[in-house]
Design a protein around this motif. Structure first.
Motif, PDB file in Angstrom:
ATOM      1  N   GLY A 101     -45.057  28.813 -22.814  1.00 24.24           N
ATOM      2  CA  GLY A 101     -45.947  29.471 -23.767  1.00 24.24           C
ATOM      3  C   GLY A 101     -45.427  29.491 -25.196  1.00 24.24           C
ATOM      4  O   GLY A 101     -46.123  29.954 -26.092  1.00 24.24           O
ATOM      5  N   LEU A 102     -44.195  29.013 -25.405  1.00 24.44           N
ATOM      6  CA  LEU A 102     -43.651  28.955 -26.763  1.00 24.44           C
ATOM      7  C   LEU A 102     -43.479  27.507 -27.184  1.00 24.44           C
ATOM      8  O   LEU A 102     -42.975  26.690 -26.406  1.00 24.44           O
ATOM      9  CB  LEU A 102     -42.275  29.636 -26.830  1.00 24.44           C
ATOM     10  CG  LEU A 102     -42.194  31.110 -26.488  1.00 24.44           C
ATOM     11  CD1 LEU A 102     -40.728  31.573 -26.552  1.00 24.44           C
ATOM     12  CD2 LEU A 102     -43.053  31.948 -27.445  1.00 24.44           C
ATOM     13  N   LYS A 103     -43.876  27.185 -28.407  1.00 21.09           N
ATOM     14  CA  LYS A 103     -43.555  25.893 -28.993  1.00 21.09           C
ATOM     15  C   LYS A 103     -42.307  26.056 -29.850  1.00 21.09           C
ATOM     16  O   LYS A 103     -42.096  27.124 -30.437  1.00 21.09           O
ATOM     17  CB  LYS A 103     -44.745  25.369 -29.802  1.00 21.09           C
ATOM     18  CG  LYS A 103     -45.947  25.042 -28.892  1.00 21.09           C
ATOM     19  CD  LYS A 103     -47.146  24.519 -29.636  1.00 21.09           C
ATOM     20  CE  LYS A 103     -48.236  24.151 -28.628  1.00 21.09           C
ATOM     21  NZ  LYS A 103     -49.490  23.741 -29.293  1.00 21.09           N
TER      22      LYS A 103
ATOM     23  N   VAL B 237     -40.611  21.634 -27.803  1.00 22.27           N
ATOM     24  CA  VAL B 237     -41.843  21.926 -27.068  1.00 22.27           C
ATOM     25  C   VAL B 237     -42.974  21.926 -28.086  1.00 22.27           C
ATOM     26  O   VAL B 237     -42.944  22.749 -29.015  1.00 22.27           O
ATOM     27  CB  VAL B 237     -41.790  23.302 -26.361  1.00 22.27           C
ATOM     28  CG1 VAL B 237     -43.068  23.516 -25.556  1.00 22.27           C
ATOM     29  CG2 VAL B 237     -40.575  23.418 -25.451  1.00 22.27           C
ATOM     30  N   PRO B 238     -43.953  21.020 -27.974  1.00 18.72           N
ATOM     31  CA  PRO B 238     -44.000  19.937 -27.001  1.00 18.72           C
ATOM     32  C   PRO B 238     -42.926  18.880 -27.309  1.00 18.72           C
ATOM     33  O   PRO B 238     -42.485  18.761 -28.449  1.00 18.72           O
ATOM     34  CB  PRO B 238     -45.396  19.346 -27.176  1.00 18.72           C
ATOM     35  CG  PRO B 238     -46.113  20.165 -28.192  1.00 18.72           C
ATOM     36  CD  PRO B 238     -45.121  21.040 -28.867  1.00 18.72           C
ATOM     37  N   LEU B 239     -42.575  18.135 -26.296  1.00 24.92           N
ATOM     38  CA  LEU B 239     -41.504  17.138 -26.411  1.00 24.92           C
ATOM     39  C   LEU B 239     -42.109  15.734 -26.401  1.00 24.92           C
ATOM     40  O   LEU B 239     -42.925  15.404 -25.542  1.00 24.92           O
ATOM     41  CB  LEU B 239     -40.538  17.310 -25.232  1.00 24.92           C
ATOM     42  CG  LEU B 239     -39.311  16.400 -25.220  1.00 24.92           C
ATOM     43  CD1 LEU B 239     -38.391  16.714 -26.397  1.00 24.92           C
ATOM     44  CD2 LEU B 239     -38.547  16.566 -23.904  1.00 24.92           C
ATOM     45  N   ASP B 240     -41.665  14.936 -27.365  1.00 25.39           N
ATOM     46  CA  ASP B 240     -42.161  13.553 -27.484  1.00 25.39           C
ATOM     47  C   ASP B 240     -41.355  12.669 -26.537  1.00 25.39           C
ATOM     48  O   ASP B 240     -40.460  11.925 -26.960  1.00 25.39           O
ATOM     49  CB  ASP B 240     -42.019  13.105 -28.938  1.00 25.39           C
ATOM     50  CG  ASP B 240     -42.560  11.706 -29.178  1.00 25.39           C
ATOM     51  OD1 ASP B 240     -43.052  11.072 -28.220  1.00 25.39           O
ATOM     52  OD2 ASP B 240     -42.501  11.258 -30.339  1.00 25.39           O
ATOM     53  N   THR B 241     -41.659  12.734 -25.271  1.00 25.80           N
ATOM     54  CA  THR B 241     -40.880  11.977 -24.283  1.00 25.80           C
ATOM     55  C   THR B 241     -41.113  10.471 -24.433  1.00 25.80           C
ATOM     56  O   THR B 241     -40.243   9.686 -24.098  1.00 25.80           O
ATOM     57  CB  THR B 241     -41.236  12.413 -22.847  1.00 25.80           C
ATOM     58  OG1 THR B 241     -42.632  12.221 -22.625  1.00 25.80           O
ATOM     59  CG2 THR B 241     -40.905  13.881 -22.630  1.00 25.80           C
ATOM     60  N   ARG B 242     -42.283  10.109 -24.936  1.00 29.01           N
ATOM     61  CA  ARG B 242     -42.585   8.667 -25.079  1.00 29.01           C
ATOM     62  C   ARG B 242     -41.574   7.990 -25.982  1.00 29.01           C
ATOM     63  O   ARG B 242     -40.997   6.958 -25.637  1.00 29.01           O
ATOM     64  CB  ARG B 242     -43.987   8.467 -25.656  1.00 29.01           C
ATOM     65  CG  ARG B 242     -45.129   8.599 -24.703  1.00 29.01           C
ATOM     66  CD  ARG B 242     -45.381   7.406 -23.770  1.00 29.01           C
ATOM     67  NE  ARG B 242     -44.262   6.823 -23.033  1.00 29.01           N
ATOM     68  CZ  ARG B 242     -43.925   7.129 -21.778  1.00 29.01           C
ATOM     69  NH1 ARG B 242     -44.579   8.042 -21.103  1.00 29.01           N
ATOM     70  NH2 ARG B 242     -42.926   6.506 -21.203  1.00 29.01           N
TER      71      ARG B 242
ATOM     72  N   TRP C 222     -46.179  20.270 -21.615  1.00 28.95           N
ATOM     73  CA  TRP C 222     -45.129  20.471 -22.615  1.00 28.95           C
ATOM     74  C   TRP C 222     -44.600  19.136 -23.132  1.00 28.95           C
ATOM     75  O   TRP C 222     -43.641  19.090 -23.887  1.00 28.95           O
ATOM     76  CB  TRP C 222     -43.977  21.294 -22.034  1.00 28.95           C
ATOM     77  CG  TRP C 222     -43.438  20.757 -20.738  1.00 28.95           C
ATOM     78  CD1 TRP C 222     -43.874  21.078 -19.481  1.00 28.95           C
ATOM     79  CD2 TRP C 222     -42.397  19.789 -20.568  1.00 28.95           C
ATOM     80  NE1 TRP C 222     -43.165  20.360 -18.535  1.00 28.95           N
ATOM     81  CE2 TRP C 222     -42.252  19.566 -19.182  1.00 28.95           C
ATOM     82  CE3 TRP C 222     -41.566  19.095 -21.457  1.00 28.95           C
ATOM     83  CZ2 TRP C 222     -41.308  18.668 -18.658  1.00 28.95           C
ATOM     84  CZ3 TRP C 222     -40.632  18.207 -20.934  1.00 28.95           C
ATOM     85  CH2 TRP C 222     -40.512  17.999 -19.539  1.00 28.95           C
TER      86      TRP C 222
ATOM     87  N   ASN D 121     -45.579  14.597 -23.848  1.00 33.23           N
ATOM     88  CA  ASN D 121     -46.582  13.540 -23.874  1.00 33.23           C
ATOM     89  C   ASN D 121     -46.256  12.500 -22.813  1.00 33.23           C
ATOM     90  O   ASN D 121     -45.290  12.631 -22.088  1.00 33.23           O
ATOM     91  CB  ASN D 121     -46.684  12.896 -25.266  1.00 33.23           C
ATOM     92  CG  ASN D 121     -45.369  12.281 -25.710  1.00 33.23           C
ATOM     93  OD1 ASN D 121     -44.388  12.263 -24.970  1.00 33.23           O
ATOM     94  ND2 ASN D 121     -45.331  11.782 -26.923  1.00 33.23           N
TER      95      ASN D 121
ATOM     96  N   GLY E  77     -44.683  18.076 -31.715  1.00 28.60           N
ATOM     97  CA  GLY E  77     -44.565  17.220 -30.531  1.00 28.60           C
ATOM     98  C   GLY E  77     -44.318  15.767 -30.850  1.00 28.60           C
ATOM     99  O   GLY E  77     -44.596  14.899 -30.026  1.00 28.60           O
TER     100      GLY E  77
ATOM    101  N   VAL F 165     -52.156  28.192 -20.668  1.00 37.27           N
ATOM    102  CA  VAL F 165     -50.823  28.369 -21.244  1.00 37.27           C
ATOM    103  C   VAL F 165     -50.914  28.146 -22.753  1.00 37.27           C
ATOM    104  O   VAL F 165     -50.385  28.918 -23.548  1.00 37.27           O
ATOM    105  CB  VAL F 165     -49.812  27.399 -20.609  1.00 37.27           C
ATOM    106  CG1 VAL F 165     -48.462  27.505 -21.319  1.00 37.27           C
ATOM    107  CG2 VAL F 165     -49.654  27.709 -19.120  1.00 37.27           C
ATOM    108  N   TRP F 166     -51.646  27.078 -23.116  1.00 39.51           N
ATOM    109  CA  TRP F 166     -51.811  26.741 -24.537  1.00 39.51           C
ATOM    110  C   TRP F 166     -53.272  26.915 -24.958  1.00 39.51           C
ATOM    111  O   TRP F 166     -54.169  26.955 -24.122  1.00 39.51           O
ATOM    112  CB  TRP F 166     -51.407  25.284 -24.797  1.00 39.51           C
ATOM    113  CG  TRP F 166     -50.038  24.907 -24.368  1.00 39.51           C
ATOM    114  CD1 TRP F 166     -49.708  23.924 -23.489  1.00 39.51           C
ATOM    115  CD2 TRP F 166     -48.779  25.465 -24.806  1.00 39.51           C
ATOM    116  NE1 TRP F 166     -48.347  23.837 -23.346  1.00 39.51           N
ATOM    117  CE2 TRP F 166     -47.748  24.766 -24.140  1.00 39.51           C
ATOM    118  CE3 TRP F 166     -48.424  26.491 -25.692  1.00 39.51           C
ATOM    119  CZ2 TRP F 166     -46.395  25.047 -24.321  1.00 39.51           C
ATOM    120  CZ3 TRP F 166     -47.082  26.777 -25.873  1.00 39.51           C
ATOM    121  CH2 TRP F 166     -46.090  26.059 -25.206  1.00 39.51           C
TER     122      TRP F 166
ATOM    123  N   ASP G 285     -51.144  28.171 -31.188  1.00 38.97           N
ATOM    124  CA  ASP G 285     -50.143  28.716 -30.262  1.00 38.97           C
ATOM    125  C   ASP G 285     -48.923  29.222 -31.037  1.00 38.97           C
ATOM    126  O   ASP G 285     -48.690  28.803 -32.166  1.00 38.97           O
ATOM    127  CB  ASP G 285     -49.702  27.630 -29.267  1.00 38.97           C
ATOM    128  CG  ASP G 285     -50.833  27.225 -28.344  1.00 38.97           C
ATOM    129  OD1 ASP G 285     -51.487  28.130 -27.787  1.00 38.97           O
ATOM    130  OD2 ASP G 285     -51.071  26.021 -28.179  1.00 38.97           O
TER     131      ASP G 285
END
Lengths: 354, 325
Positions: free
Chosen positions: B142-144, B239-244, A352, A354, B193, A344-345, B166
């Motif tokens: 597939g998209l950031k 995307v990417p997501l910094d969930t932390r 998607w 962390n 991210g 995907v990447w 990407d």
């Protein structure tokens, strides 16, 4: 002006017949070795496509497939004219164009069967055949998009001064979508080294292209709108296609910009595996099947002194290649479940977060 | 350090990358000679010339298709879609081609391109020139997707986006173009991210994006005067997501609010609310609340647009009411 659909009844429309068979193109300046290569290439495509059909009937090819049966001269004629590092952009009807770039048959067939040894490991399928190492930059399944993408590859070649040319194949139906017109204007404005090849097989999926297009030649009659020459070639004659290809490629490579080539042809089968093609008049189908690119080319080679035995041997070699590919494809493992989650990447993964 | 506008930061970020990598090229409508309709590419044509900075026809599919093919064959294009609303006329190229090509080709093709776009409302442009489309893009594998809220982040995230292999949808908030911020001298390179805590706090976590960040910060200052200490996180990258950073903050504060400019249904905050429900439910002291534009197109009149978009006042009011109940 005729209003094509004013009195339209499905399946009832004017018959478009192929040109008369003649030996006039025998004298075209193409050497016999190249002609042997063109025949070999077309025979491989024909045999491959028939096998793809058979394997579909055996339910080994899943999903859908769009065959180039009857249209091989275009892929072969261009394939033999392209430089090794040129770029091909094809549509979902892209098996023949993939083979034309020298991609081995086994991974192509294995991709149709959804196997791990497929060209893309089973992640693309029949409609997305791609082999970057062979210059096969992809098969695209949304009408029109890849004309704009071919422009990008041509732009990159122009920017890098690489001398590469992008060749973009598409069907007659594509000439009625916006991206076609955006791409043609764009290519002309920047003089991009790109060759657009309309494979006009007379039918946009299930509908006669003449019934739904304001001009008789869906591509060539639009060329003037972009300052391009109107070019129509006999798409069933590999020599005619090959010469048109050489000229267009040369023009692009010498910085003179894009060309739009309309190659008249006919598909022997329906649009896709689900379509028996009943909307086409019987007389038309029969006439075009008689004007088969392989038949007329085999006759030409015979007239030029290639023996029946040699032609038969070429046919046998093609069959052996397809048999071996079939064996290799059927023997292929199913893709590993993990492979659904790769690529995907650019880091190879699919995360998607962390 | 210098004061720089958000709009000038866009050009600085692109120029920084064009100087270090000649594969970086820029295409779009009016971006060369005119320097962009929002003046975000001023100076690029003069410095880098017409081979690398290219004015195009109004042909969004052709623009993005060209960027796609160029990215596939060795360039690192930055393409502009003038208003993000115009993605609707070239969404095929974004969704079906750019996002999926690496996957469908089993990694044969790399797609290092950036699509920069003027996004968001508040400029009285009406429903076809004001949308926030981050959630359109984040729905596509597939998209950031990034949206900076400060001049410094514009430079750093643009650099990170251009260097990334990407495709990145780079949403510039039109309402922030004139905003100025302190920007360090020299090269700035950020990390996709990563979210940023703009204001630490103990009582509630407020997530915001783009122009909603300054509004959330203003709301937090207002809340502070009434004894509520809110933490404001600039999400920056969907995307990417910094969930932390988000989950850690919720663990500390026990309350989560999202401030989203997009219409309510399926906004980015909905995904985060779902994530927090899954992974931080026992940290919550109350329901997650989303503050969004109602599920309507954006009106043009200033009084109406101001009424429907989240404001510092509406954010403060919502947070205060929730914490007091």
């Amino acid at each position: 002006m005729r209003l094509p659909l004013a009195e339209h009844r499905y399946g009832e429309h004017g018959v478009v017949l192929p040109p008369e068979r003649s030996d006039s193109n025998d004298a075209l300046g193409i050497d016999l070795d190249t002609r042997r290569q063109l025949y070999r290439s077309m025979r491989e495509m024909r045999t491959f496509e028939k096998r793809a059909y058979d394997l579909f009937m055996k339910q080994l090819v899943k999903g859908t497939s769009h065959l180039s049966l009857g249209m091989e001269a275009i892929a072969a004629g261009f394939g033999a004219a392209m430089r090794e590092d040129d770029y091909t952009f094809a549509t979902y009807r892209g098996h023949a164009h993939t083979l034309a770039r020298g991609v081995p048959m086994t991974p192509v067939l294995a991709e149709l069967l959804g196997r791990a040894n497929g060209l893309m490991g089973g992640k693309g399928g029949s409609m997305h055949l791609t082999s970057v190492e062979h210059g096969m930059m992809g098969s695209y399944a949304i009408i029109g998009a890849h004309l704009t993408i071919a422009n990008g590859a041509a732009w990159s070649a122009q920017y890098r001064g690489s001398g590469q040319v992008a060749v973009c194949f598409f069907g007659d139906g594509t000439t009625n979508i916006g991206a076609f017109h955006e791409a043609l204007n764009y290519a002309a404005v920047y003089r991009l080294p790109v060759v657009f090849v309309c494979e006009n097989n007379l039918y946009m999926e299930y509908t006669s292209i003449r019934d739904i297009t304001a001009v008789a030649h869906p591509a060539a009659d639009r060329a003037s709108a972009y300052g391009l020459e109107s070019i129509v070639v006999d798409g069933n004659d590999a020599d005619a296609v090959h010469l048109a290809a050489l000229e267009a490629l040369d023009r692009a490579r010498s910085g003179l910009g894009p060309s739009l080539v309309e190659a008249l042809t006919y598909r022997h089968g329906g649009h896709s595996r689900a379509d028996p093609g009943k909307y086409r008049p019987t007389g038309e189908v029969d006439a075009w099947k008689a004007y088969d690119p392989l038949t007329i080319y085999r006759e030409r080679l015979g007239r030029l002194g290639v023996s029946e035995a040699e032609l038969d041997a070429m046919d046998a070699t093609a069959l052996a290649l397809v048999d071996a590919a079939t064996e290799g494809a059927i023997a292929g493992e199913l893709p590993s479940p993990e492979s659904a989650f790769t690529d995907v990447w650019a880091d190879g993964g699919w995360s998607w977060r962390n | 350090m210098a004061q720089l506008s958000y709009r000038d930061a866009v050009a600085r970020g692109i120029a920084q990358e064009m100087r270090r990598d000649e594969r970086v090229v820029v295409v779009g409508e009016d971006i060369a000679g005119a320097g962009g309709v929002f003046k975000t590419t001023v100076g690029l044509l003069d410095e880098f010339g017409p081979k690398r900075v290219i004015d195009t026809p109004i042909s969004e599919q052709a623009i993005l298709g060209a960027a796609t093919g160029a990215a596939m064959t060795g360039l690192r294009p930055v393409a502009e879609i003038m208003f993000s609303d115009f993605f609707a006329v070239c969404w095929d190229i974004v969704v079906n081609q750019i996002a999926k090509t690496r996957y469908m080709t089993a990694g044969q093709v790399t797609m290092p391109l950036v699509i920069k776009t003027g996004n968001g409302g508040g400029l009285r442009f009406g429903a076809q020139h004001s949308q926030s489309i981050e959630n359109w893009a984040m729905a596509i594998p597939g998209l950031k997707v990034v949206t900076p809220s400060t001049a410094e982040d514009v430079i750093g995230l643009m650099a990170a986006a251009i260097r990334d292999d990407d495709p990145v949808i780079f949403c510039e908030h039109k309402g922030l173009y004139a905003a100025k911020g302190e920007v360090p001298d020299g090269e700035i390179v950020d990390t996709l991210g990563t979210a940023r805590i703009r204001r630490p706090g103990h009582d509630a976590t407020i997530l915001a994006l783009g122009m909603m960040v300054p509004r959330a910060l203003a709301a937090a200052e207002d809340l502070a005067t009434r004894g509520i200490d809110a933490e404001v996180i600039d999400v920056r990258s969907l995307v990417p997501l910094d969930t932390r950073t988000i989950l850690d903050s919720v663990a500390r504060t026990g309350r989560l609010f999202t401030v989203e400019e997009n219409p309510q249904l399926l906004g980015w905050g909905a995904e985060i609310a779902s994530l927090v429900a899954d992974e931080a439910f026992w940290d919550l002291d109350g329901p997650v609340q989303r503050i969004t534009t109602p599920h309507i197109p954006l009106p043009s009149a200033d009084s109406l647009e101001d009424l429907v978009m989240p404001s510092a006042e509406s954010v403060a009011r919502t947070v205060e009411k929730a914490l007091q109940s």
